[in-house]
Design a protein around this motif. Structure first.
Motif, PDB file in Angstrom:
ATOM      1  N   PRO A  61       0.802  -1.242   0.000  1.00 54.03           N
ATOM      2  CA  PRO A  61       0.000   0.000   0.000  1.00 54.03           C
ATOM      3  C   PRO A  61       0.828   1.282   0.000  1.00 54.03           C
ATOM      4  O   PRO A  61       0.381   2.303  -0.535  1.00 54.03           O
ATOM      5  CB  PRO A  61      -0.829  -0.124   1.293  1.00 54.03           C
ATOM      6  CG  PRO A  61      -0.901  -1.586   1.562  1.00 54.03           C
ATOM      7  CD  PRO A  61       0.424  -2.125   1.115  1.00 54.03           C
ATOM      8  N   LEU A  62       2.033   1.222   0.569  1.00 51.28           N
ATOM      9  CA  LEU A  62       2.847   2.438   0.651  1.00 51.28           C
ATOM     10  C   LEU A  62       3.465   2.813  -0.694  1.00 51.28           C
ATOM     11  O   LEU A  62       4.129   3.841  -0.793  1.00 51.28           O
ATOM     12  CB  LEU A  62       3.931   2.286   1.706  1.00 51.28           C
ATOM     13  CG  LEU A  62       3.434   2.154   3.150  1.00 51.28           C
ATOM     14  CD1 LEU A  62       4.590   2.241   4.131  1.00 51.28           C
ATOM     15  CD2 LEU A  62       2.399   3.222   3.474  1.00 51.28           C
ATOM     16  N   ARG A  63       3.225   1.998  -1.696  1.00 54.26           N
ATOM     17  CA  ARG A  63       3.601   2.434  -3.050  1.00 54.26           C
ATOM     18  C   ARG A  63       2.776   3.656  -3.442  1.00 54.26           C
ATOM     19  O   ARG A  63       3.244   4.515  -4.207  1.00 54.26           O
ATOM     20  CB  ARG A  63       3.379   1.301  -4.052  1.00 54.26           C
ATOM     21  CG  ARG A  63       3.588   1.736  -5.497  1.00 54.26           C
ATOM     22  CD  ARG A  63       3.542   0.595  -6.459  1.00 54.26           C
ATOM     23  NE  ARG A  63       3.695   1.077  -7.840  1.00 54.26           N
ATOM     24  CZ  ARG A  63       3.945   0.303  -8.883  1.00 54.26           C
ATOM     25  NH1 ARG A  63       4.078  -1.001  -8.715  1.00 54.26           N
ATOM     26  NH2 ARG A  63       4.063   0.810 -10.084  1.00 54.26           N
ATOM     27  N   TRP A  64       1.545   3.752  -2.931  1.00 49.94           N
ATOM     28  CA  TRP A  64       0.647   4.851  -3.282  1.00 49.94           C
ATOM     29  C   TRP A  64       0.293   5.742  -2.083  1.00 49.94           C
ATOM     30  O   TRP A  64      -0.018   6.911  -2.266  1.00 49.94           O
ATOM     31  CB  TRP A  64      -0.642   4.289  -3.878  1.00 49.94           C
ATOM     32  CG  TRP A  64      -0.403   3.435  -5.076  1.00 49.94           C
ATOM     33  CD1 TRP A  64      -0.141   3.852  -6.353  1.00 49.94           C
ATOM     34  CD2 TRP A  64      -0.377   2.000  -5.115  1.00 49.94           C
ATOM     35  NE1 TRP A  64       0.043   2.763  -7.194  1.00 49.94           N
ATOM     36  CE2 TRP A  64      -0.102   1.615  -6.451  1.00 49.94           C
ATOM     37  CE3 TRP A  64      -0.566   0.995  -4.166  1.00 49.94           C
ATOM     38  CZ2 TRP A  64      -0.016   0.280  -6.844  1.00 49.94           C
ATOM     39  CZ3 TRP A  64      -0.480  -0.333  -4.551  1.00 49.94           C
ATOM     40  CH2 TRP A  64      -0.210  -0.685  -5.875  1.00 49.94           C
ATOM     41  N   PRO A 173       8.465   1.536  -7.672  1.00 50.37           N
ATOM     42  CA  PRO A 173       9.464   2.078  -8.611  1.00 50.37           C
ATOM     43  C   PRO A 173      10.576   2.782  -7.843  1.00 50.37           C
ATOM     44  O   PRO A 173      10.405   3.183  -6.690  1.00 50.37           O
ATOM     45  CB  PRO A 173       8.657   3.064  -9.452  1.00 50.37           C
ATOM     46  CG  PRO A 173       7.493   3.430  -8.605  1.00 50.37           C
ATOM     47  CD  PRO A 173       7.179   2.241  -7.739  1.00 50.37           C
ATOM     48  N   LYS A 174      11.715   2.933  -8.478  1.00 48.14           N
ATOM     49  CA  LYS A 174      12.871   3.556  -7.823  1.00 48.14           C
ATOM     50  C   LYS A 174      12.562   4.972  -7.336  1.00 48.14           C
ATOM     51  O   LYS A 174      13.004   5.375  -6.255  1.00 48.14           O
ATOM     52  CB  LYS A 174      14.061   3.590  -8.792  1.00 48.14           C
ATOM     53  CG  LYS A 174      14.740   2.253  -9.018  1.00 48.14           C
ATOM     54  CD  LYS A 174      15.569   1.851  -7.809  1.00 48.14           C
ATOM     55  CE  LYS A 174      16.417   0.631  -8.115  1.00 48.14           C
ATOM     56  NZ  LYS A 174      17.266   0.236  -6.974  1.00 48.14           N
ATOM     57  N   ILE A 259      16.093   7.536 -12.840  1.00 54.77           N
ATOM     58  CA  ILE A 259      15.093   7.278 -11.817  1.00 54.77           C
ATOM     59  C   ILE A 259      13.701   7.406 -12.436  1.00 54.77           C
ATOM     60  O   ILE A 259      13.322   8.461 -12.939  1.00 54.77           O
ATOM     61  CB  ILE A 259      15.256   8.264 -10.638  1.00 54.77           C
ATOM     62  CG1 ILE A 259      16.626   8.105 -10.024  1.00 54.77           C
ATOM     63  CG2 ILE A 259      14.176   8.012  -9.593  1.00 54.77           C
ATOM     64  CD1 ILE A 259      16.904   6.731  -9.467  1.00 54.77           C
ATOM     65  N   ARG A 260      12.963   6.333 -12.380  1.00 51.61           N
ATOM     66  CA  ARG A 260      11.590   6.307 -12.904  1.00 51.61           C
ATOM     67  C   ARG A 260      10.632   5.862 -11.804  1.00 51.61           C
ATOM     68  O   ARG A 260      11.000   5.149 -10.923  1.00 51.61           O
ATOM     69  CB  ARG A 260      11.494   5.349 -14.088  1.00 51.61           C
ATOM     70  CG  ARG A 260      12.347   5.786 -15.278  1.00 51.61           C
ATOM     71  CD  ARG A 260      11.704   6.992 -15.972  1.00 51.61           C
ATOM     72  NE  ARG A 260      12.448   7.353 -17.166  1.00 51.61           N
ATOM     73  CZ  ARG A 260      13.452   8.230 -17.198  1.00 51.61           C
ATOM     74  NH1 ARG A 260      13.843   8.778 -16.077  1.00 51.61           N
ATOM     75  NH2 ARG A 260      14.048   8.538 -18.319  1.00 51.61           N
TER      76      ARG A 260
END
Length: 260
Positions: A61-64, A173-174, A259-260
């Motif tokens: 969830p912490l991706r978003w 993602p990075k 970095i993407r």
């Protein structure tokens, strides 16, 4: 344990092999343990699956979702209540801060999958030669530790940290990893994240930091409880110059485009 009494008969024709009646001909009854290893393996598999599922529920969830706090903030004993922490999204963090922490902490961040194997190998070799064991943690590992774990050195913590770092690299993602790191990294007693540190030490937003100012903030990262960006020691100034030079090199190489 029972022995077969003299004259006793078993309901099975071969009494020497009978287990149901509980008596053997001249031998103590020892019931065989069946399935204990299989049960142990089933329990281990269930625990491993539960741990993996919990890890995914914590990490994905912490991706978003921006973290409202971290394990390190909750454990903070600096006496600063509440701790200084202000989330800032990637576009407002600025290039200088991102370059500075990468130059200081993890110059292979864009290439590795959570672990700098060369640094780990070099650290182990130096330890075997008698030097103290130095850290070889990547930015991803530090994100895992700061978000979910505790300080100190132990194989248990490092093992959990490695697993969480793999999950983070596999699901974020990075750019998101670096964004979270810039916002939660400890930069002084009770001071978390570049936005809060930029405001306290320079009175400006992180996007307006110069390269020299960003390098000074990153220079305290080996030990933000003892090193101070507001009162920099000669050691901190030396690290600032080293970080600044590496920032210029990374910028010439077009590092930010990776970095993407």
């Amino acid at each position: 344990m029972q022995e077969r009494p003299r004259g006793a008969r078993c309901h099975r024709p071969d009494a020497s092999s009978c287990r149901s009646c509980g008596i053997l001909s001249g031998m103590p009854y020892r019931p065989k343990k069946r399935g204990s290893l299989a049960r142990l393996l089933r329990v281990a598999a269930i625990l491993a699956a539960a741990f993996a599922l919990l890890s995914i529920l914590l990490v994905l969830p912490l991706r978003w979702i921006d973290p409202p706090t971290t394990s390190f903030m909750l454990q903070d004993d600096s006496g600063r209540v509440p701790v200084a922490y202000r989330w800032t999204d990637w576009p407002s963090l600025g290039e200088a801060a991102a370059l500075a922490v990468v130059a200081a902490e993890d110059q292979k961040f864009a290439q590795h999958f959570g672990f700098d194997l060369e640094s780990i190998q070099a650290s182990v070799m130096q330890y075997r030669e008698g030097s103290s064991l130095r850290g070889a943690s990547t930015i991803t590992q530090q994100v895992a530790k700061n978000l979910y774990l505790w300080s100190g050195r132990s194989f248990v913590r490092k093992g959990i940290e490695a697993w969480l770092a793999l999950l983070i690299e596999a699901t974020w993602p990075k750019r998101r990893i670096l964004e979270v790191y810039l916002n939660i990294v400890e930069l002084g007693p009770g001071l978390y994240g570049v936005p809060a540190a930029s405001e306290q030490y320079f009175g400006k937003e992180p996007a307006r930091l110069s390269d020299a100012e960003a390098a000074l903030l990153a220079a305290v990262l080996p030990n933000p409880r003892r090193l101070h960006a507001g009162r920099p020691s000669p050691y901190v100034r030396g690290r600032q110059e080293w970080i600044y030079r590496n920032m210029q090199r990374l910028r010439r190489q077009g590092w930010m485009t990776l970095i993407r």
